[in-house]
Design a protein around this motif. Structure first.
Motif, PDB file in Angstrom:
ATOM      1  N   HIS A 371      54.799 -39.798   2.818  1.00  0.00           N
ATOM      2  CA  HIS A 371      54.954 -40.453   4.129  1.00  0.00           C
ATOM      3  C   HIS A 371      53.874 -41.515   4.372  1.00  0.00           C
ATOM      4  O   HIS A 371      53.358 -41.659   5.486  1.00  0.00           O
ATOM      5  N   VAL A 372      53.550 -42.246   3.321  1.00  0.00           N
ATOM      6  CA  VAL A 372      52.635 -43.387   3.446  1.00  0.00           C
ATOM      7  C   VAL A 372      53.430 -44.572   3.990  1.00  0.00           C
ATOM      8  O   VAL A 372      54.591 -44.783   3.617  1.00  0.00           O
ATOM      9  N   LYS A 373      52.817 -45.342   4.862  1.00  0.00           N
ATOM     10  CA  LYS A 373      53.487 -46.476   5.496  1.00  0.00           C
ATOM     11  C   LYS A 373      52.945 -47.800   4.951  1.00  0.00           C
ATOM     12  O   LYS A 373      51.764 -47.900   4.607  1.00  0.00           O
ATOM     13  N   PRO A 374      53.789 -48.836   4.906  1.00  0.00           N
ATOM     14  CA  PRO A 374      53.333 -50.143   4.406  1.00  0.00           C
ATOM     15  C   PRO A 374      52.225 -50.765   5.247  1.00  0.00           C
ATOM     16  O   PRO A 374      51.543 -51.684   4.780  1.00  0.00           O
ATOM     17  N   THR A 375      52.026 -50.272   6.451  1.00  0.00           N
ATOM     18  CA  THR A 375      50.963 -50.811   7.302  1.00  0.00           C
ATOM     19  C   THR A 375      49.592 -50.245   6.961  1.00  0.00           C
ATOM     20  O   THR A 375      48.566 -50.778   7.405  1.00  0.00           O
ATOM     21  N   PHE A 376      49.533 -49.180   6.151  1.00  0.00           N
ATOM     22  CA  PHE A 376      48.260 -48.545   5.840  1.00  0.00           C
ATOM     23  C   PHE A 376      47.402 -49.482   4.990  1.00  0.00           C
ATOM     24  O   PHE A 376      47.886 -50.094   4.040  1.00  0.00           O
ATOM     25  N   ARG A 377      46.138 -49.533   5.314  1.00  0.00           N
ATOM     26  CA  ARG A 377      45.202 -50.291   4.479  1.00  0.00           C
ATOM     27  C   ARG A 377      45.111 -49.667   3.079  1.00  0.00           C
ATOM     28  O   ARG A 377      45.006 -50.382   2.076  1.00  0.00           O
ATOM     29  N   SER A 378      45.183 -48.342   3.010  1.00  0.00           N
ATOM     30  CA  SER A 378      45.107 -47.657   1.722  1.00  0.00           C
ATOM     31  C   SER A 378      46.306 -47.977   0.839  1.00  0.00           C
ATOM     32  O   SER A 378      46.235 -47.838  -0.392  1.00  0.00           O
ATOM     33  N   TYR A 379      47.409 -48.411   1.442  1.00  0.00           N
ATOM     34  CA  TYR A 379      48.571 -48.859   0.674  1.00  0.00           C
ATOM     35  C   TYR A 379      48.401 -50.316   0.254  1.00  0.00           C
ATOM     36  O   TYR A 379      48.749 -50.700  -0.865  1.00  0.00           O
ATOM     37  N   ARG A 380      47.864 -51.129   1.125  1.00  0.00           N
ATOM     38  CA  ARG A 380      47.755 -52.559   0.837  1.00  0.00           C
ATOM     39  C   ARG A 380      46.692 -52.858  -0.214  1.00  0.00           C
ATOM     40  O   ARG A 380      46.785 -53.866  -0.919  1.00  0.00           O
ATOM     41  N   GLU A 381      45.683 -51.993  -0.343  1.00  0.00           N
ATOM     42  CA  GLU A 381      44.573 -52.265  -1.249  1.00  0.00           C
ATOM     43  C   GLU A 381      44.676 -51.418  -2.518  1.00  0.00           C
ATOM     44  O   GLU A 381      45.319 -50.366  -2.535  1.00  0.00           O
ATOM     45  N   GLU A 382      44.015 -51.878  -3.557  1.00  0.00           N
ATOM     46  CA  GLU A 382      44.015 -51.182  -4.841  1.00  0.00           C
ATOM     47  C   GLU A 382      42.994 -50.051  -4.821  1.00  0.00           C
ATOM     48  O   GLU A 382      41.824 -50.262  -4.535  1.00  0.00           O
ATOM     49  N   ILE A 383      43.454 -48.836  -5.127  1.00  0.00           N
ATOM     50  CA  ILE A 383      42.561 -47.674  -5.156  1.00  0.00           C
ATOM     51  C   ILE A 383      41.939 -47.505  -6.540  1.00  0.00           C
ATOM     52  O   ILE A 383      40.768 -47.169  -6.674  1.00  0.00           O
ATOM     53  N   PHE A 384      42.710 -47.704  -7.587  1.00  0.00           N
ATOM     54  CA  PHE A 384      42.228 -47.665  -8.970  1.00  0.00           C
ATOM     55  C   PHE A 384      41.677 -46.288  -9.323  1.00  0.00           C
ATOM     56  O   PHE A 384      40.582 -46.145  -9.866  1.00  0.00           O
ATOM     57  N   GLY A 385      42.449 -45.283  -8.984  1.00  0.00           N
ATOM     58  CA  GLY A 385      42.050 -43.913  -9.269  1.00  0.00           C
ATOM     59  C   GLY A 385      43.275 -43.024  -9.380  1.00  0.00           C
ATOM     60  O   GLY A 385      44.425 -43.483  -9.225  1.00  0.00           O
ATOM     61  N   PRO A 386      43.092 -41.718  -9.600  1.00  0.00           N
ATOM     62  CA  PRO A 386      44.216 -40.794  -9.800  1.00  0.00           C
ATOM     63  C   PRO A 386      44.869 -40.386  -8.483  1.00  0.00           C
ATOM     64  O   PRO A 386      44.857 -39.213  -8.088  1.00  0.00           O
ATOM     65  N   VAL A 387      45.428 -41.362  -7.785  1.00  0.00           N
ATOM     66  CA  VAL A 387      46.023 -41.151  -6.464  1.00  0.00           C
ATOM     67  C   VAL A 387      47.428 -41.745  -6.469  1.00  0.00           C
ATOM     68  O   VAL A 387      47.609 -42.934  -6.744  1.00  0.00           O
TER      69      VAL A 387
END
Length: 498
Positions: A371-387
């Motif tokens: 249930h992640v939304k396209p408005t989330f900053r965590s979605y818009r940015e690269e995490i570069f990890g096991p997520v």
């Protein structure tokens, strides 16, 4: 403690008062010190490359290719040692480290065919007694700045084609895992490469800026984060250099209702969590189409993710190892908290993972959000990890819109049995590399690699025919051999081929 020196003119070069720590990520301990060079150190490398260039450029392509053949054989003979060394500094498991080396070798194999790739065009009789032909010539001294996540593959992607084309090369690898790039340079020398053709310099931003500003460096290839890629491209082109700069990614996997979910789960486990997610072609976002698909996929994903084995890089049964250092671990964990704060459902939390006997290692367990939304900053940015983040889409058009409108445009995949849907998706999606039932769509070496939007700056991609174009300049020759009968009556009229 081991010191990692520069490699200039075929020899180790111990210079640089500043040094950086090189960790063993599985232990969380410093294992070596790498020297941080200065502009003066770069000047020595450039001088060596400049001196070596005329002779190497004049070496015929067949002989340059033979060096590549020899290098390929040497790397294959040393692949076990290279993989262990790579894994000890990066943290990826040894099997994955071997894959890192092997994907680089595939570009070396392409470079072995450089005599064919450098062939120009020829037209006989383009005009009365006139022939036109072209030739590709090397640029001169060129450079590559490479990231930590593929310390073997990406250097070989760059220097393999560049050197085969007749250039001399300066490699600035990541200071986080610099040993394998130096070892590759040593093997190139052993393969018969003349001293000064391939040089390795270490450092941080000071060295990068020195490369960007040096008048004698004609072209630069870069792979790293998008903000730095944009900086490299802007500063490099402002200094009249040819630049290709590849940045970050947020790759999506679209799962259609007709997809084979068992295969999707298997593919996602490797693509999202392999190498601890430290890949620009990882698949950290899954987009099931319709809640029925999403619920069924979620039910299969949870046990698969919970069954992943995290271990030290030398554990043959581990699916992935630690991340590269403590700072990167902290960054990934901050994104996990951010996504939870933004309203994502934290289904599996990998924070707090500890491996018995390796409690100081930089480990993060696999993490899964729904249930992640396209408005989330965590979605818009690269995490570069096991997520892995799940973003649910109600229909095909909504799923297509997500990667197409994202700031990054590196890779994307669609999982489906429907050929029409796959064809439509591949044609319309605004992303540079597309996989159809292929989770990590990295093209083979004789094609080319490169993303769009903030994933790539510059007009020419890496390796394959595009790589040859990037590392050469095209000279066009129009020739006539007069027989003495010309009148010269039209000498002041622009020539045509009529």
């Amino acid at each position: 403690m081991r010191n990692i020196d520069h490699f200039i003119a075929g020899l180790p070069f111990a210079s640089g008062e500043r040094q950086g720590d090189v960790f063993n990520p599985s232990e969380g301990a410093v294992q070596a010190q790498v020297r941080f060079g200065s502009a003066a150190d770069l000047e020595k490398a450039v001088a060596a490359a400049r001196e070596a260039f005329p002779g190497w450029a004049a070496t015929n392509p067949q002989r340059r290719a033979r060096v590549m053949f020899n290098f390929k054989a040497l790397v294959e003979a040393n692949i076990d040692d290279l993989a262990l060394l790579l894994a000890s500094e990066h943290g990826k498991v040894v099997a994955d480290a071997k894959g890192d080396v092997q994907r680089g070798l595939e570009v070396i194999e392409y470079a072995c065919g450089i005599p064919h790739a450098l062939k120009g065009e020829y037209t006989i009789g383009a005009g009365p007694g006139i022939d036109v032909y072209s030739m590709r010539q090397p640029l001169g001294v060129v450079a590559g700045i490479t990231p930590f996540n593929f310390p073997a593959m990406i250097p070989m992607w760059m220097f393999g084609v560049a050197i085969a084309c007749g250039n001399t090369f300066i490699l600035k690898p990541s200071e986080r895992d610099p040993s394998v790039p130096v070892r590759l340079a040593e093997l190139m020398k052993e393969a018969g490469l003349p001293d000064g053709v391939l040089n390795v310099v270490h450092g941080d931003k000071e060295m990068v800026d020195a490369i960007l500003d040096h008048d004698d460096i004609r072209a630069i290839s870069f792979v790293g984060s998008s903000d730095i890629a944009q900086y490299i491209y802007s500063r490099g082109t402002a200094n009249n250099k040819r630049v290709q700069a590849f940045g970050g990614a947020k790759n999506h996997g679209i799962v259609m209702p007709d997809a084979d979910l068992d295969q999707v789960v298997n593919d996602l486990a490797g693509a999202a969590f392999g190498s601890a997610g430290e890949r620009c072609m990882a698949l950290p976002v899954v987009v099931p189409v319709g809640d029925k698909t999403a619920n069924a996929l979620r039910a299969k994903l949870i046990p698969a993710i919970e069954g992943l084995r995290v271990g030290v890089s030398t554990d043959p049964d581990a699916h992935y190892g630690p991340v590269v250092n403590a700072a990167h671990k902290a960054k990934i964990e901050s994104y996990i908290q951010m996504c939870a704060d933004e309203g994502g459902e934290l289904v599996i939390d990998g924070r707090g993972f500890s491996l018995q006997g390796h409690e100081e290692g930089f480990f993060i367990g696999p993490t899964f959000f729904d249930h992640v939304k396209p408005t989330f900053r965590s979605y818009r940015e690269e995490i570069f990890g096991p997520v892995l983040q799940m973003v649910r889409a109600p229909d095909f058009e909504s799923a297509l819109k997500l990667p197409s409108e994202h700031d990054y445009g590196n890779g994307v995949a669609i999982f489906t049995r429907n050929g029409h849907a796959a064809r439509e998706f591949a044609a319309r999606v605004n992303v540079g590399m597309v996989g159809i039932n292929v989770p990590i769509p990295v093209p083979v070496a004789y094609h080319t690699f490169g993303g769009w939007k903030r994933s790539g700056f510059g007009d020419i991609d890496q390796h394959g025919p595009e790589g040859v174009r990037f590392w050469t300049k095209n000279k066009k020759i129009t020739q006539r051999w007069p027989d003495g009968s010309a009148t010269g009556e039209n000498a002041f009229v622009i020539p045509t081929m009529g």
